[in-house]
Write a protein that holds these residues in place. Structure first.
Motif, PDB file in Angstrom:
ATOM      1  N   MET A   4       0.828  -1.197   0.000  1.00 26.71           N
ATOM      2  CA  MET A   4       0.000   0.000   0.000  1.00 26.71           C
ATOM      3  C   MET A   4       0.868   1.256   0.000  1.00 26.71           C
ATOM      4  N   LEU A   5       0.301   2.320  -0.513  1.00 30.04           N
ATOM      5  CA  LEU A   5       0.878   3.636  -0.290  1.00 30.04           C
ATOM      6  C   LEU A   5       0.381   4.121   1.071  1.00 30.04           C
ATOM      7  N   CYS A   6       1.280   4.671   1.864  1.00 24.14           N
ATOM      8  CA  CYS A   6       0.855   5.216   3.150  1.00 24.14           C
ATOM      9  C   CYS A   6       1.374   6.644   3.282  1.00 24.14           C
ATOM     10  N   PHE A   7       0.800   7.402   4.193  1.00 24.44           N
ATOM     11  CA  PHE A   7       1.204   8.789   4.365  1.00 24.44           C
ATOM     12  C   PHE A   7       0.911   9.226   5.793  1.00 24.44           C
ATOM     13  N   LYS A   8       1.686  10.214   6.256  1.00 23.10           N
ATOM     14  CA  LYS A   8       1.530  10.734   7.608  1.00 23.10           C
ATOM     15  C   LYS A   8       0.533  11.881   7.669  1.00 23.10           C
ATOM     16  N   ASP A   9       0.362  12.603   6.567  1.00 23.58           N
ATOM     17  CA  ASP A   9      -0.549  13.741   6.551  1.00 23.58           C
ATOM     18  C   ASP A   9      -1.036  13.962   5.122  1.00 23.58           C
ATOM     19  N   TYR A  10      -2.144  14.690   4.990  1.00 24.04           N
ATOM     20  CA  TYR A  10      -2.650  15.059   3.663  1.00 24.04           C
ATOM     21  C   TYR A  10      -3.276  16.448   3.778  1.00 24.04           C
ATOM     22  N   ILE A  11      -3.545  17.041   2.626  1.00 17.22           N
ATOM     23  CA  ILE A  11      -4.226  18.330   2.620  1.00 17.22           C
ATOM     24  C   ILE A  11      -5.233  18.330   1.475  1.00 17.22           C
ATOM     25  N   ALA A  12      -6.421  18.877   1.731  1.00 16.83           N
ATOM     26  CA  ALA A  12      -7.458  18.950   0.704  1.00 16.83           C
ATOM     27  C   ALA A  12      -7.165  20.130  -0.211  1.00 16.83           C
ATOM     28  N   ILE A  13      -7.179  19.874  -1.532  1.00 20.12           N
ATOM     29  CA  ILE A  13      -6.942  20.962  -2.484  1.00 20.12           C
ATOM     30  C   ILE A  13      -8.246  21.419  -3.133  1.00 20.12           C
ATOM     31  N   ASN A  40      16.453  11.553  -1.597  1.00 21.82           N
ATOM     32  CA  ASN A  40      16.688  10.159  -1.964  1.00 21.82           C
ATOM     33  C   ASN A  40      15.391   9.525  -2.465  1.00 21.82           C
ATOM     34  N   MET A  41      15.448   8.885  -3.613  1.00 20.79           N
ATOM     35  CA  MET A  41      14.242   8.305  -4.199  1.00 20.79           C
ATOM     36  C   MET A  41      13.662   7.182  -3.347  1.00 20.79           C
ATOM     37  N   ALA A  42      14.517   6.486  -2.600  1.00 22.25           N
ATOM     38  CA  ALA A  42      14.055   5.342  -1.809  1.00 22.25           C
ATOM     39  C   ALA A  42      13.789   5.697  -0.350  1.00 22.25           C
ATOM     40  N   MET A  43      13.999   6.937   0.031  1.00 18.14           N
ATOM     41  CA  MET A  43      13.842   7.315   1.439  1.00 18.14           C
ATOM     42  C   MET A  43      12.371   7.250   1.850  1.00 18.14           C
ATOM     43  N   LYS A  44      12.138   6.640   3.007  1.00 19.19           N
ATOM     44  CA  LYS A  44      10.783   6.529   3.541  1.00 19.19           C
ATOM     45  C   LYS A  44      10.488   7.690   4.481  1.00 19.19           C
ATOM     46  N   ALA A  45       9.204   8.005   4.618  1.00 20.55           N
ATOM     47  CA  ALA A  45       8.725   9.022   5.566  1.00 20.55           C
ATOM     48  C   ALA A  45       9.476  10.344   5.405  1.00 20.55           C
ATOM     49  N   LEU A  46       9.473  10.874   4.199  1.00 19.99           N
ATOM     50  CA  LEU A  46      10.158  12.150   3.958  1.00 19.99           C
ATOM     51  C   LEU A  46       9.544  13.292   4.759  1.00 19.99           C
ATOM     52  N   HIS A  47       8.209  13.298   4.876  1.00 19.39           N
ATOM     53  CA  HIS A  47       7.528  14.469   5.438  1.00 19.39           C
ATOM     54  C   HIS A  47       6.528  14.071   6.523  1.00 19.39           C
ATOM     55  N   SER A  48       6.392  14.952   7.505  1.00 15.82           N
ATOM     56  CA  SER A  48       5.478  14.690   8.619  1.00 15.82           C
ATOM     57  C   SER A  48       4.168  15.460   8.496  1.00 15.82           C
ATOM     58  N   LYS A  49       4.205  16.670   7.942  1.00 13.49           N
ATOM     59  CA  LYS A  49       3.014  17.518   7.854  1.00 13.49           C
ATOM     60  C   LYS A  49       3.011  18.258   6.520  1.00 13.49           C
ATOM     61  N   ILE A  50       1.819  18.738   6.133  1.00 14.93           N
ATOM     62  CA  ILE A  50       1.666  19.585   4.950  1.00 14.93           C
ATOM     63  C   ILE A  50       0.872  20.824   5.357  1.00 14.93           C
ATOM     64  N   VAL A  51       1.338  21.996   4.957  1.00 15.12           N
ATOM     65  CA  VAL A  51       0.598  23.235   5.188  1.00 15.12           C
ATOM     66  C   VAL A  51       0.555  24.019   3.881  1.00 15.12           C
ATOM     67  N   GLN A  52      -0.340  24.984   3.799  1.00 15.75           N
ATOM     68  CA  GLN A  52      -0.494  25.776   2.581  1.00 15.75           C
ATOM     69  C   GLN A  52      -0.115  27.219   2.834  1.00 15.75           C
ATOM     70  N   TYR A  53       0.597  27.802   1.869  1.00  9.75           N
ATOM     71  CA  TYR A  53       0.884  29.233   1.860  1.00  9.75           C
ATOM     72  C   TYR A  53       0.660  29.729   0.435  1.00  9.75           C
ATOM     73  N   ASN A  54      -0.418  30.519   0.235  1.00 12.44           N
ATOM     74  CA  ASN A  54      -0.817  30.956  -1.103  1.00 12.44           C
ATOM     75  C   ASN A  54      -0.968  29.730  -2.011  1.00 12.44           C
ATOM     76  N   GLN A  55      -0.278  29.726  -3.156  1.00 14.04           N
ATOM     77  CA  GLN A  55      -0.416  28.587  -4.075  1.00 14.04           C
ATOM     78  C   GLN A  55       0.587  27.470  -3.765  1.00 14.04           C
ATOM     79  N   TRP A  56       1.396  27.654  -2.718  1.00 11.19           N
ATOM     80  CA  TRP A  56       2.389  26.653  -2.344  1.00 11.19           C
ATOM     81  C   TRP A  56       1.825  25.660  -1.343  1.00 11.19           C
ATOM     82  N   TYR A  57       2.176  24.406  -1.538  1.00 13.61           N
ATOM     83  CA  TYR A  57       1.975  23.388  -0.512  1.00 13.61           C
ATOM     84  C   TYR A  57       3.351  23.048   0.055  1.00 13.61           C
ATOM     85  N   ILE A  58       3.479  23.210   1.350  1.00 13.30           N
ATOM     86  CA  ILE A  58       4.774  23.136   2.015  1.00 13.30           C
ATOM     87  C   ILE A  58       4.846  21.828   2.797  1.00 13.30           C
ATOM     88  N   PHE A  59       5.902  21.060   2.560  1.00 13.85           N
ATOM     89  CA  PHE A  59       6.055  19.735   3.147  1.00 13.85           C
ATOM     90  C   PHE A  59       7.148  19.787   4.218  1.00 13.85           C
TER      91      PHE A  59
END
Length: 264
Positions: A26-35, A70-89
């Motif tokens: 499965m694909l898994c993730f620590k956080d998501y954001i609605a666009i 790194n392409m194989a690195m796991k758990a790159l990001h913990s949270k996602i926030v938005q600033y204007n048109q940017w999504y910040i990881f």
């Protein structure tokens, strides 16, 4: 943490399922954001990849890879926030702060300042909180709290708490457990290796370490209801206490698969 079937092949924006839930890939993730109302984006925990998921038609699309990671690195990001048109990881095991521009569909990054105090390089930041138009990255293992002012393109580091933290928790590979923001100004970061909680004021940048009157050897999680904290510790206990660390009571135990007992 969310999960989706592991999707590897794409055709014309549509994704084929290569594995099923039953196979456990499965694909898994620590956080998501609605666009939009129907779409979310997330950084996969399995490897370096950004995905968009449409909940209405159950379609998952690959958006690209984070640059410089790194392409194989796991758990790159913990949270996602938005600033204007940017999504910040927010970097967990990532080396930089990742940025995805939804208008241009492009990736960029921001380098982190070098820490002044020794720290573990993995599991950098666990929380991201906005306060008065500035973003604060709150650490798990990193040795500073980072304030980002996007309007001025400026970083500020707050790390003077390290000298006191090291007294209580000398092992730099043991950081903070899952923290909690309480009200507007204050964040509480429990230590994973002792019975201390760091209270940090986002307004004044002052801090204090609160001693919880318990034999706890380290925290795992922290939350609050009204004026009372609830925490789980490394010994499998659920603890209730006042925000000054007093009036501690063990109200239950937890296991890996079920709650053993709990008293509210």
């Amino acid at each position: 943490m969310g999960i989706f079937p592991d999707l590897r092949r794409c055709e014309m924006g549509k994704v084929r399922l290569c594995d099923t839930f039953a196979k456990g890939n499965m694909l898994c993730f620590k956080d998501y954001i609605a666009i939009t109302g129907d779409k979310i984006i997330f950084s996969a925990c399995n490897y370096n990849g950004l995905y968009q998921y449409n909940r209405e038609n159950n379609q998952l699309s690959f958006l690209g890879n984070f640059i410089g990671e790194n392409m194989a690195m796991k758990a790159l990001h913990s949270k996602i926030v938005q600033y204007n048109q940017w999504y910040i990881f927010i970097p967990y095991y990532a080396k930089t702060i990742g940025i995805f521009d939804m208008e241009s569909n492009s990736f960029s990054s921001m380098k982190l300042p070098l820490p002044k105090y020794a720290c573990h390089s993995g599991a950098k930041f666990q929380m991201a909180e906005w306060y008065k138009d500035k973003l604060y990255l709150l650490p798990e293992n990193y040795s500073y709290i980072l304030e980002i002012d996007f309007t001025q393109n400026q970083f500020n580091m707050y790390d003077d708490w390290n000298e006191e933290k090291i007294i209580y928790q000398p092992n730099i590979e043991t950081g903070f457990a899952m923290g909690w923001r309480d009200g507007e100004r204050f964040v509480y970061l429990p230590l994973a290796g002792c019975n201390k909680i760091m209270k940090f004021d986002l307004e004044s940048k002052e801090y204090e370490f609160i001693s919880v009157k318990t034999e706890c050897t380290g925290f795992r999680t922290l939350t609050s209801i009204e004026s009372v904290f609830y925490a789980t510790d490394e010994n499998g206990k659920i603890i209730r206490f006042q925000k000054n660390g007093e009036k501690v009571k063990i109200i239950g135990e937890y296991g890996t698969k079920f709650w053993k007992s709990i008293e509210i």
